[in-house]
Scaffold this motif. Structure first.
Motif, PDB file in Angstrom:
ATOM      1  N   MET A 193      37.664  51.339  32.265  1.00 19.39           N
ATOM      2  CA  MET A 193      38.614  50.996  31.197  1.00 19.39           C
ATOM      3  C   MET A 193      39.517  49.843  31.621  1.00 19.39           C
ATOM      4  SD  MET A 193      39.726  54.763  29.789  1.00 19.39           S
ATOM      5  CE  MET A 193      40.833  54.161  28.472  1.00 19.39           C
ATOM      6  N   ALA A 194      39.903  49.801  32.883  1.00 23.88           N
ATOM      7  CA  ALA A 194      40.773  48.697  33.328  1.00 23.88           C
ATOM      8  C   ALA A 194      40.005  47.378  33.289  1.00 23.88           C
ATOM      9  CB  ALA A 194      41.283  48.978  34.741  1.00 23.88           C
ATOM     10  N   ILE A 195      38.751  47.410  33.694  1.00 25.64           N
ATOM     11  CA  ILE A 195      37.929  46.181  33.666  1.00 25.64           C
ATOM     12  C   ILE A 195      37.808  45.683  32.224  1.00 25.64           C
ATOM     13  CG2 ILE A 195      35.601  45.269  34.056  1.00 25.64           C
ATOM     14  CD1 ILE A 195      35.362  47.416  36.327  1.00 25.64           C
ATOM     15  N   ALA A 196      37.510  46.616  31.300  1.00 24.31           N
ATOM     16  CA  ALA A 196      37.364  46.225  29.882  1.00 24.31           C
ATOM     17  C   ALA A 196      38.703  45.724  29.335  1.00 24.31           C
ATOM     18  CB  ALA A 196      36.888  47.440  29.066  1.00 24.31           C
ATOM     19  N   SER A 197      39.802  46.364  29.762  1.00 21.94           N
ATOM     20  CA  SER A 197      41.125  45.962  29.252  1.00 21.94           C
ATOM     21  C   SER A 197      41.488  44.557  29.724  1.00 21.94           C
ATOM     22  CB  SER A 197      42.189  46.951  29.737  1.00 21.94           C
ATOM     23  OG  SER A 197      41.886  48.247  29.283  1.00 21.94           O
ATOM     24  N   LEU A 198      41.203  44.247  30.992  1.00 22.30           N
ATOM     25  CA  LEU A 198      41.562  42.918  31.497  1.00 22.30           C
ATOM     26  C   LEU A 198      40.834  41.838  30.706  1.00 22.30           C
ATOM     27  CD1 LEU A 198      43.128  41.188  33.396  1.00 22.30           C
ATOM     28  CD2 LEU A 198      41.405  41.573  35.173  1.00 22.30           C
ATOM     29  N   LYS A 199      39.585  42.130  30.367  1.00 21.74           N
ATOM     30  CA  LYS A 199      38.794  41.168  29.571  1.00 21.74           C
ATOM     31  C   LYS A 199      39.479  40.948  28.212  1.00 21.74           C
ATOM     32  CE  LYS A 199      33.952  40.606  28.156  1.00 21.74           C
ATOM     33  NZ  LYS A 199      34.148  40.891  26.684  1.00 21.74           N
ATOM     34  N   LEU A 200      39.952  42.039  27.609  1.00 23.00           N
ATOM     35  CA  LEU A 200      40.616  41.921  26.296  1.00 23.00           C
ATOM     36  C   LEU A 200      41.952  41.184  26.418  1.00 23.00           C
ATOM     37  CD1 LEU A 200      39.840  45.473  24.852  1.00 23.00           C
ATOM     38  CD2 LEU A 200      38.794  43.306  24.161  1.00 23.00           C
ATOM     39  N   TRP A 201      42.685  41.393  27.519  1.00 20.85           N
ATOM     40  CA  TRP A 201      43.938  40.647  27.707  1.00 20.85           C
ATOM     41  C   TRP A 201      43.636  39.152  27.814  1.00 20.85           C
ATOM     42  CZ3 TRP A 201      48.417  42.541  26.541  1.00 20.85           C
ATOM     43  CH2 TRP A 201      48.730  43.890  26.763  1.00 20.85           C
ATOM     44  N   ARG A 202      42.543  38.839  28.519  1.00 20.88           N
ATOM     45  CA  ARG A 202      42.179  37.414  28.662  1.00 20.88           C
ATOM     46  C   ARG A 202      41.830  36.821  27.292  1.00 20.88           C
ATOM     47  NH1 ARG A 202      44.449  35.355  32.874  1.00 20.88           N
ATOM     48  NH2 ARG A 202      43.475  35.712  34.930  1.00 20.88           N
ATOM     49  N   GLU A 203      41.131  37.615  26.466  1.00 18.57           N
ATOM     50  CA  GLU A 203      40.790  37.132  25.113  1.00 18.57           C
ATOM     51  C   GLU A 203      42.071  36.924  24.301  1.00 18.57           C
ATOM     52  OE1 GLU A 203      36.523  39.571  24.978  1.00 18.57           O
ATOM     53  OE2 GLU A 203      38.025  39.914  23.380  1.00 18.57           O
ATOM     54  N   LEU A 204      43.033  37.839  24.516  1.00 17.64           N
ATOM     55  CA  LEU A 204      44.291  37.730  23.771  1.00 17.64           C
ATOM     56  C   LEU A 204      45.058  36.483  24.197  1.00 17.64           C
ATOM     57  CD1 LEU A 204      45.806  39.487  21.668  1.00 17.64           C
ATOM     58  CD2 LEU A 204      47.146  40.397  23.567  1.00 17.64           C
ATOM     59  N   GLU A 205      44.950  36.120  25.456  1.00 21.33           N
ATOM     60  CA  GLU A 205      45.584  34.881  25.934  1.00 21.33           C
ATOM     61  C   GLU A 205      44.964  33.679  25.214  1.00 21.33           C
ATOM     62  OE1 GLU A 205      47.223  35.418  30.424  1.00 21.33           O
ATOM     63  OE2 GLU A 205      45.027  35.235  30.242  1.00 21.33           O
ATOM     64  N   GLN A 206      43.626  33.709  25.079  1.00 21.01           N
ATOM     65  CA  GLN A 206      42.932  32.619  24.363  1.00 21.01           C
ATOM     66  C   GLN A 206      43.465  32.548  22.933  1.00 21.01           C
ATOM     67  OE1 GLN A 206      40.427  30.561  25.473  1.00 21.01           O
ATOM     68  NE2 GLN A 206      40.863  31.405  27.506  1.00 21.01           N
ATOM     69  N   GLU A 207      43.463  33.734  22.305  1.00 17.89           N
ATOM     70  CA  GLU A 207      43.842  33.803  20.875  1.00 17.89           C
ATOM     71  C   GLU A 207      45.285  33.356  20.670  1.00 17.89           C
ATOM     72  OE1 GLU A 207      44.958  37.566  18.142  1.00 17.89           O
ATOM     73  OE2 GLU A 207      43.021  37.748  19.155  1.00 17.89           O
ATOM     74  N   SER A 208      46.170  33.816  21.552  1.00 16.55           N
ATOM     75  CA  SER A 208      47.613  33.543  21.345  1.00 16.55           C
ATOM     76  C   SER A 208      48.041  32.214  21.962  1.00 16.55           C
ATOM     77  CB  SER A 208      48.432  34.670  21.988  1.00 16.55           C
ATOM     78  OG  SER A 208      48.229  34.654  23.406  1.00 16.55           O
ATOM     79  N   GLY A 209      47.224  31.690  22.888  1.00 18.20           N
ATOM     80  CA  GLY A 209      47.638  30.459  23.575  1.00 18.20           C
ATOM     81  C   GLY A 209      48.786  30.727  24.550  1.00 18.20           C
TER      82      GLY A 209
END
Ligand code: FAD
Length: 307
Positions: free
Chosen positions: A1-17
């Motif tokens: 779950m932590a591995i999957a979450s980090l990936k989603l945080w990285r995507e959120l960084e892309q999305e939010s800039g």
């Protein structure tokens, strides 16, 4: 779950800039407790078993690579980092309107009627009938849970923020990792103006509405003596902030994420036991999958609301 979450945080960084995750590494220092030594060996096996980079550092190498610390050794997980919580929540909040979400600020839910289509009633007497309810009330969960569901124990947690008296750059990510020693933990200066120091034990069960919100002088002394022992350079620091907040502990520390077996129009997400923030985007995704009656992207058996 932590591995999957980090990936989603990285995507959120892309999305939010926005920068939301600041890599810093995580250092588990070998302290005095058998628990600490066990935590290091089990973590090493787990991370190694998952093929993740992890190192065991002897005293000399620890001193050379992280001269701020004094300990006989430790475990280094280079993949860890600091999440800028306020910034992340700020971004989510800023997107709610665009996602068509209507927030009823200051409306306390006092009753939940699960018969037929769920109905939510608030303190101001507002009644909302809906197709699905997602319940994530954190430490306040117990008052809204029907009998037979997993309960939480709200515990009082204290943290302080230490501003180094000199050279604060030595305590920022890149130079200074997140650290733990015997259930104490520290987080480098990122998004705040001090090194955060806390204690991951849950000694004190409290009523979330009556809890004392000022930090005990003895707790500050305990934090400073741990810092003095393991991070001596930080011991001269000034306590710039201190605060009390609450964990929603479940008995076995496993989160509760799942639909109510008696009424799948009600979905629960609570009991994050002091570890939930890092999983936020994944928990959001899992709750969404449950609402849409899709099969969850992570097996949820051990997180069932009925155990
Ligand atoms: C000292 C401390 C340090 C922590 N450190 C970390 C860390 O380093 N990493 C990490 O991953 N996690 C950490 N956590 C845990 C993390 O903060 C929590 O797991 C996470 O914030 C839980 O989010 P939540 O949405 O479940 O609960 P909350 O953020 O508590 O949200 C629950 C919300 O429900 C609302 N609510 C409750 N009852 C009602 C009602 N009846 N009607 C209307 N609204 C209601 C409340 O007002 C609240 O806004 C820490 C927690 C503490 C206390």
């Amino acid at each position: 779950m932590a591995i999957a979450s980090l990936k989603l945080w990285r995507e959120l960084e892309q999305e939010s800039g926005e920068e939301l995750f600041v890599p810093s590494g995580f250092l588990a220092l070998d302290g005095e407790s058998a628990w600490g030594t066990r935590f290091i060996s089990q973590s090493y096996q787990t991370l190694n078993g998952l093929g993740l980079p992890v190192e065991l550092l002897e005293e000399a190498e620890l001193r050379m690579r992280f001269p701020q610390f004094r300990a006989r050794g430790g475990l280094l997980d280079p993949g860890a980092g600091v999440l800028l919580a306020a910034r992340a929540l700020g971004y989510y909040r800023s997107m709610l309107g665009q996602w068509g979400v209507n927030v009823l600020e200051g409306e306390k839910v006092v009753r939940l009627d699960l018969a037929g289509r769920p109905e939510v009633e608030t303190e101001s007497g507002r009644r909302i009938r809906c197709r699905k309810v997602v319940l994530t009330p954190g430490v306040w969960s117990n008052s809204l849970l029907r009998d037979g569901l997993v309960r939480v124990t709200p515990t009082r947690q204290q943290v302080i923020y230490l501003r180094p008296t000199r050279d604060s750059a030595r305590f920022r990510p890149g130079s200074f990792p997140i650290f733990t020693v015997d259930k104490y933990y520290g987080i480098p200066i990122a998004g705040t103006d001090g090194v955060k120091v806390g204690y991951h034990r849950t000694p004190e069960e409290v009523d979330p509405d009556l809890v004392r919100r000022t930090v005990d002088p003895e707790a500050i002394q305990a934090f400073l003596s741990v810092v003095h022992r393991y991070v001596p350079e930080l011991a001269e620091s000034e306590v710039v902030h201190s605060k009390v907040c609450l964990y929603d502990m479940t008995e076995n520390k496993n989160f509760v994420i799942g639909a109510d077996p008696e009424c799948n129009s009600v979905i629960y997400g609570y009991g994050f036991s002091g570890n939930g923030f890092k999983f936020a985007p994944l928990v959001g995704r899992l709750l969404t999958e449950l609402v849409l009656e899709k099969s969850p992207s992570i097996r949820l058996d051990r997180l069932s609301p009925v155990r």
